[in-house]
Write a protein that holds these residues in place. Structure first.
Motif, PDB file in Angstrom:
ATOM      1  N   ALA A 288       0.843  -1.197   0.000  1.00 40.90           N
ATOM      2  CA  ALA A 288       0.000   0.000   0.000  1.00 40.90           C
ATOM      3  C   ALA A 288       0.874   1.241   0.000  1.00 40.90           C
ATOM      4  CB  ALA A 288      -0.920   0.008   1.220  1.00 40.90           C
ATOM      5  N   ASP A 289       0.379   2.303  -0.604  1.00 39.98           N
ATOM      6  CA  ASP A 289       1.035   3.607  -0.622  1.00 39.98           C
ATOM      7  C   ASP A 289       0.412   4.457   0.483  1.00 39.98           C
ATOM      8  OD1 ASP A 289       1.975   6.199  -1.229  1.00 39.98           O
ATOM      9  OD2 ASP A 289       2.173   5.674  -3.355  1.00 39.98           O
ATOM     10  N   ILE A 290       1.232   5.131   1.275  1.00 39.92           N
ATOM     11  CA  ILE A 290       0.669   5.922   2.372  1.00 39.92           C
ATOM     12  C   ILE A 290      -0.107   7.138   1.847  1.00 39.92           C
ATOM     13  CG2 ILE A 290       2.383   5.183   4.053  1.00 39.92           C
ATOM     14  CD1 ILE A 290       3.833   7.852   3.652  1.00 39.92           C
ATOM     15  N   LYS A 291      -0.011   7.398   0.559  1.00 36.22           N
ATOM     16  CA  LYS A 291      -0.827   8.466  -0.040  1.00 36.22           C
ATOM     17  C   LYS A 291      -2.245   7.970  -0.345  1.00 36.22           C
ATOM     18  CE  LYS A 291       2.588   9.083  -2.979  1.00 36.22           C
ATOM     19  NZ  LYS A 291       3.453   9.552  -4.085  1.00 36.22           N
ATOM     20  N   ASP A 292      -2.452   6.652  -0.257  1.00 42.02           N
ATOM     21  CA  ASP A 292      -3.775   6.063  -0.500  1.00 42.02           C
ATOM     22  C   ASP A 292      -4.563   6.062   0.807  1.00 42.02           C
ATOM     23  OD1 ASP A 292      -5.987   4.556  -1.131  1.00 42.02           O
ATOM     24  OD2 ASP A 292      -4.856   3.031  -2.251  1.00 42.02           O
ATOM     25  N   ARG A 293      -5.217   7.180   1.066  1.00 45.63           N
ATOM     26  CA  ARG A 293      -5.897   7.408   2.346  1.00 45.63           C
ATOM     27  C   ARG A 293      -6.983   6.371   2.622  1.00 45.63           C
ATOM     28  NH1 ARG A 293      -6.479  11.732   5.809  1.00 45.63           N
ATOM     29  NH2 ARG A 293      -8.528  11.954   6.845  1.00 45.63           N
ATOM     30  N   GLU A 294      -7.777   6.073   1.639  1.00 44.70           N
ATOM     31  CA  GLU A 294      -8.893   5.147   1.823  1.00 44.70           C
ATOM     32  C   GLU A 294      -8.409   3.754   2.215  1.00 44.70           C
ATOM     33  OE1 GLU A 294     -12.640   3.311  -0.756  1.00 44.70           O
ATOM     34  OE2 GLU A 294     -11.653   5.156  -1.432  1.00 44.70           O
ATOM     35  N   LYS A 295      -7.355   3.289   1.568  1.00 44.54           N
ATOM     36  CA  LYS A 295      -6.848   1.950   1.879  1.00 44.54           C
ATOM     37  C   LYS A 295      -6.250   1.907   3.281  1.00 44.54           C
ATOM     38  CE  LYS A 295      -4.218  -1.948   0.152  1.00 44.54           C
ATOM     39  NZ  LYS A 295      -3.484  -2.558  -0.964  1.00 44.54           N
TER      40      LYS A 295
ATOM     41  N   SER B  94      -8.952   1.493   5.758  1.00 42.20           N
ATOM     42  CA  SER B  94      -9.462   0.121   5.702  1.00 42.20           C
ATOM     43  C   SER B  94      -8.536  -0.846   6.427  1.00 42.20           C
ATOM     44  CB  SER B  94      -9.620  -0.301   4.230  1.00 42.20           C
ATOM     45  OG  SER B  94      -9.969  -1.661   4.131  1.00 42.20           O
ATOM     46  N   ILE B  95      -7.222  -0.690   6.217  1.00 39.94           N
ATOM     47  CA  ILE B  95      -6.234  -1.579   6.856  1.00 39.94           C
ATOM     48  C   ILE B  95      -6.276  -1.423   8.372  1.00 39.94           C
ATOM     49  CG2 ILE B  95      -3.747  -1.942   7.167  1.00 39.94           C
ATOM     50  CD1 ILE B  95      -3.440  -1.336   4.157  1.00 39.94           C
ATOM     51  N   MET B  96      -6.307  -0.174   8.856  1.00 32.73           N
ATOM     52  CA  MET B  96      -6.324   0.065  10.309  1.00 32.73           C
ATOM     53  C   MET B  96      -7.568  -0.536  10.949  1.00 32.73           C
ATOM     54  SD  MET B  96      -3.576   1.705  11.271  1.00 32.73           S
ATOM     55  CE  MET B  96      -2.275   2.708  10.536  1.00 32.73           C
ATOM     56  N   LYS B  97      -8.694  -0.380  10.329  1.00 38.20           N
ATOM     57  CA  LYS B  97      -9.934  -0.893  10.903  1.00 38.20           C
ATOM     58  C   LYS B  97      -9.985  -2.421  10.849  1.00 38.20           C
ATOM     59  CE  LYS B  97     -12.757   3.232  10.187  1.00 38.20           C
ATOM     60  NZ  LYS B  97     -13.942   3.833   9.537  1.00 38.20           N
ATOM     61  N   HIS B  98      -9.294  -3.008   9.861  1.00 35.38           N
ATOM     62  CA  HIS B  98      -9.289  -4.476   9.739  1.00 35.38           C
ATOM     63  C   HIS B  98      -8.395  -5.120  10.802  1.00 35.38           C
ATOM     64  CE1 HIS B  98      -9.345  -8.442   7.919  1.00 35.38           C
ATOM     65  NE2 HIS B  98      -8.018  -8.440   7.916  1.00 35.38           N
TER      66      HIS B  98
ATOM     67  N   VAL C 257      -1.695   8.324   7.583  1.00 30.40           N
ATOM     68  CA  VAL C 257      -1.436   7.209   8.495  1.00 30.40           C
ATOM     69  C   VAL C 257      -1.886   7.563   9.911  1.00 30.40           C
ATOM     70  CG1 VAL C 257       0.325   5.662   9.429  1.00 30.40           C
ATOM     71  CG2 VAL C 257       0.530   6.465   7.079  1.00 30.40           C
ATOM     72  N   ALA C 258      -1.601   8.797  10.333  1.00 23.93           N
ATOM     73  CA  ALA C 258      -1.943   9.215  11.697  1.00 23.93           C
ATOM     74  C   ALA C 258      -3.452   9.256  11.906  1.00 23.93           C
ATOM     75  CB  ALA C 258      -1.329  10.586  11.984  1.00 23.93           C
ATOM     76  N   GLU C 259      -4.168   9.821  10.952  1.00 25.96           N
ATOM     77  CA  GLU C 259      -5.626   9.916  11.109  1.00 25.96           C
ATOM     78  C   GLU C 259      -6.283   8.547  10.971  1.00 25.96           C
ATOM     79  OE1 GLU C 259      -6.366  14.569   9.809  1.00 25.96           O
ATOM     80  OE2 GLU C 259      -6.796  12.975   8.334  1.00 25.96           O
TER      81      GLU C 259
ATOM     82  N   ASP D   7      -5.852   7.028  14.334  1.00 23.58           N
ATOM     83  CA  ASP D   7      -6.830   7.619  15.250  1.00 23.58           C
ATOM     84  C   ASP D   7      -8.204   6.963  15.055  1.00 23.58           C
ATOM     85  OD1 ASP D   7      -8.099   9.435  17.025  1.00 23.58           O
ATOM     86  OD2 ASP D   7      -8.630  10.722  15.330  1.00 23.58           O
ATOM     87  N   ALA D   8      -8.617   6.820  13.791  1.00 21.37           N
ATOM     88  CA  ALA D   8      -9.924   6.217  13.499  1.00 21.37           C
ATOM     89  C   ALA D   8      -9.958   4.737  13.877  1.00 21.37           C
ATOM     90  CB  ALA D   8     -10.239   6.384  12.013  1.00 21.37           C
ATOM     91  N   GLY D   9      -8.784   4.065  13.824  1.00 19.68           N
ATOM     92  CA  GLY D   9      -8.717   2.641  14.143  1.00 19.68           C
ATOM     93  C   GLY D   9      -8.461   2.355  15.607  1.00 19.68           C
ATOM     94  N   ASP D  10      -8.552   3.388  16.468  1.00 11.99           N
ATOM     95  CA  ASP D  10      -8.362   3.229  17.921  1.00 11.99           C
ATOM     96  C   ASP D  10      -7.007   2.619  18.276  1.00 11.99           C
ATOM     97  OD1 ASP D  10     -10.907   4.282  18.559  1.00 11.99           O
ATOM     98  OD2 ASP D  10     -11.832   2.330  18.136  1.00 11.99           O
ATOM     99  N   VAL D  11      -5.975   3.012  17.513  1.00 14.18           N
ATOM    100  CA  VAL D  11      -4.608   2.576  17.829  1.00 14.18           C
ATOM    101  C   VAL D  11      -4.193   3.214  19.155  1.00 14.18           C
ATOM    102  CG1 VAL D  11      -2.187   2.752  17.107  1.00 14.18           C
ATOM    103  CG2 VAL D  11      -3.959   2.223  15.424  1.00 14.18           C
TER     104      VAL D  11
END
Length: 612
Positions: A336-343, A346-350, A386-388, A391-395
């Motif tokens: 994945a590219d860190i510029k791909d915000r949507e992916k 998805s990865i963090m939430k998974h 990556v940071a946001e 945050d959304a993935g409750d890291v």
């Protein structure tokens, strides 16, 4: 000779020795006319049987006799003594007579011959009777302490190393002119060159693990004044972990000559933070990211998610880690590219990782000077993504890898890192995730460092190119940098910038000269040219701004200081606005934002700068 053959050989030799000792004792104590009237066969058979019973009891046929010592001599004494006592009892019970003089003489002869047969194996091994001693290189060991004697013993036992220890060098006056392990201590460091010539030394082995870098540099310079090859014993850390054995002498490396001691970290805290958890690493195929993954694996997380843009590098680190830890840890790859915000979201939430180590970034200063828009999209907006997503993935903890070039930046790369620091510190104020950043100096051996470049230039015959003769940089090794990142994660309270106190800076010119010497060359063989400073480069690097004041110590070599923040929303708007502008405008805007100080921007509430 295999183990089974050795066992039968020892069994046969002992039987012959016992029979011979009985015969010699009888002949020496009785007239020839009476010898043949004695029950020689019965005595011999009884002794042979009882000897082998006790030989097996004391495991005499399972010992490595090439390493025989006093302990093995005691075992022989016990086995022979008890076998004589049992033989005497058998004679008394079944023959109603005991040949005390024969048994006493036999006892002495057996101990002498059996000990001689066993210790001859060690003698042959130690003195290379069955090997080609002419091929061994005369070796001088620097350091006659416990480490030096350990090296000497291993080199004596293991002729496969190709080295033959002949003497020690040690500055301890009490050891000089003494023999240690049958090797003379011929003098101190100041006599090294003289003794190398006098003894015909081919190889010098430095065996003093307690040496600091300055002392090692001093000894190494003395070694360089000779024509001998200079090597070192392995590090104790590698010996203890079983990575290498003592006899695996290694060449002196550039990391050994850095004037900075290794950092001691709280490994228990790191283990408590990592064990049985899911961890995600961005830029996992890079120099720092891959080493973070290796270090993490030592603390047994349940899963490591290897996220990176380059499939080859991610595949390589995945295969390496699976080979070493595949049965204990689950390794998952995400291209994945860190510029791909949507992916990223998805990865963090998974995976819902406990911690994210953000190592993905563009780090090459000249390249970012020529492509400042990429520094924005990757280093700033990529970090924001990556940071946001974290945050959304409750890291629980987010650790950003920063750079000493973020301090008073003069380059686009440094400015982009500084602005990324601003963003994560600001996000920490309003998130349940703890956001921290870690600043390093230059990392030895990374793909973008000067070391691989210098080595390639040396390989091609030169010249070595340096931008300025006074250029200085802070250096650390990749494992140390990665351990610092893990320590930051265990200490994080939120909002800190962790900075390694890396000792004195190193002149790039001195680094190049050391590399030449380590390669067995000199400036006469490989020239050094100065090409002039490149755009964005600084002559000296810094670890802290003037206003990042050290305050209080919270951990050995960790301090808390003060920093200032800016209105990050306005900063990100400025960055976004300049992204599509002329390269010079982008460069000027980024540097202007990154170099704001308390005198030019309203100071917000206290944050932390921690110096390790």
């Amino acid at each position: 000779m295999n183990l089974q053959n050795k066992l039968w050989y020892a069994f046969l030799v002992d039987s012959i020795i016992v029979f011979t000792s009985v015969y010699i004792s009888t002949v020496s104590l009785f007239p020839i006319s009476e010898v043949f009237t004695l029950p020689l066969f019965v005595i011999s058979t009884t002794l042979i049987i009882s000897h082998h019973v006790f030989a097996h009891f004391y495991k005499m046929y399972k010992r490595a006799w090439e390493y025989a010592s006093v302990g093995e001599l005691i075992i022989i004494f016990k086995a022979v003594t008890f076998s004589i006592i049992v033989a005497a009892l058998c004679q008394f019970l079944f023959m109603e007579d005991v040949f005390f003089r024969v048994l006493a003489s036999t006892w002495m002869i057996q101990i002498f011959l059996i000990s001689g047969s066993r210790f001859s194996w060690r003698f042959f091994k130690d003195h290379g009777v069955f090997g080609n001693r002419k091929s061994l290189k005369p070796t001088l060991i620097v350091g006659a302490g416990s480490a030096g004697t350990l090296v000497a013993r291993q080199l004596k036992y293991n002729k496969d190393s190709g080295l033959e220890p002949v003497a020690f060098i040690d500055d301890d006056k009490r050891k000089q002119n003494l023999d240690i392990m049958c090797l003379p201590v011929v003098g101190g460091i100041d006599s090294l060159a003289e003794n190398v010539q006098k003894l015909g030394i081919d190889t010098i082995v430095i065996a003093i693990p307690s040496l600091n870098k300055k002392e090692l540099n001093k000894i190494y310079k003395e070694c360089l004044s000779t024509n001998a090859t200079t090597q070192m014993m392995p590090m104790f850390e590698d010996l203890v972990t079983g990575k290498v054995s003592v006899n695996e002498i290694r060449n002196v490396e550039i990391r050994d000559l850095l004037g900075r001691p290794a950092v001691n970290l709280d490994t228990a805290a790191i283990e408590n933070f990592v064990r049985d958890e899911v961890i995600l690493v961005t830029g996992a195929g890079g120099s720092i990211g891959s080493e973070i993954c290796r270090q993490l694996s030592n603390y047994q997380p349940s899963q490591i998610v290897l996220l990176g843009h380059g499939e080859n590098s991610i595949y390589a680190i995945e295969m390496e880690l699976r080979s070493s830890y595949g049965s204990e840890i689950e390794f998952t790859t995400e291209i994945a590219d860190i510029k791909d915000r949507e992916k990223l979201f998805s990865i963090m939430k998974h995976y819902r990782p406990k911690a994210v180590f953000h190592a993905a970034a563009h780090k090459h200063v000249p390249l970012m000077e020529r492509n400042p828009e990429e520094a924005i999209t990757n280093n700033i907006f990529g970090t924001r993504n990556v940071a946001e997503a974290a945050d959304a993935g409750d890291v629980e903890t987010f650790v950003m890898i920063s750079s000493d070039k973020a301090v008073n930046p003069t380059s686009v790369m440094g400015a982009s890192k500084k602005i990324a620091e601003m963003f994560v510190q600001n996000l920490d104020k309003k998130s349940n995730t703890r956001f921290v950043a870690v600043r390093f100096g230059n990392v030895l051996g990374s793909r973008g460092s000067v070391i691989p470049l210098f080595k390639e230039q040396i390989r091609k015959g030169g010249p070595i190119t340096i931008t300025h003769p006074e250029m200085e940089r802070f250096f650390m090794t990749i494992p140390e940098a990665s351990k610092l990142v893990l320590q930051a994660s265990s200490l994080a309270q939120g909002g800190e910038i962790f900075v390694l106190d890396m000792g004195e800076p190193v002149k790039i010119l001195d680094l190049a000269k050391n590399l030449l010497r380590l390669s067995g060359l000199s400036e006469d063989d490989i020239g050094i040219e100065f090409t002039g400073m490149r755009p964005g480069e600084k002559l000296y690097e810094e670890l802290l701004n003037d206003y990042e004041v050290r305050d209080e110590q919270i951990y050995p070599k960790i301090y808390i200081g003060k920093s200032t923040k800016v209105n990050v929303e306005e900063v990100m708007e400025l960055v976004q606005a300049c992204w599509s502008a002329d390269k010079d405008v982008i460069r000027e805007t980024l540097l202007s934002i990154a170099n704001q100080t308390p005198s030019t921007v309203p100071a917000l509430e206290k944050s932390h700068v921690a110096i390790i």
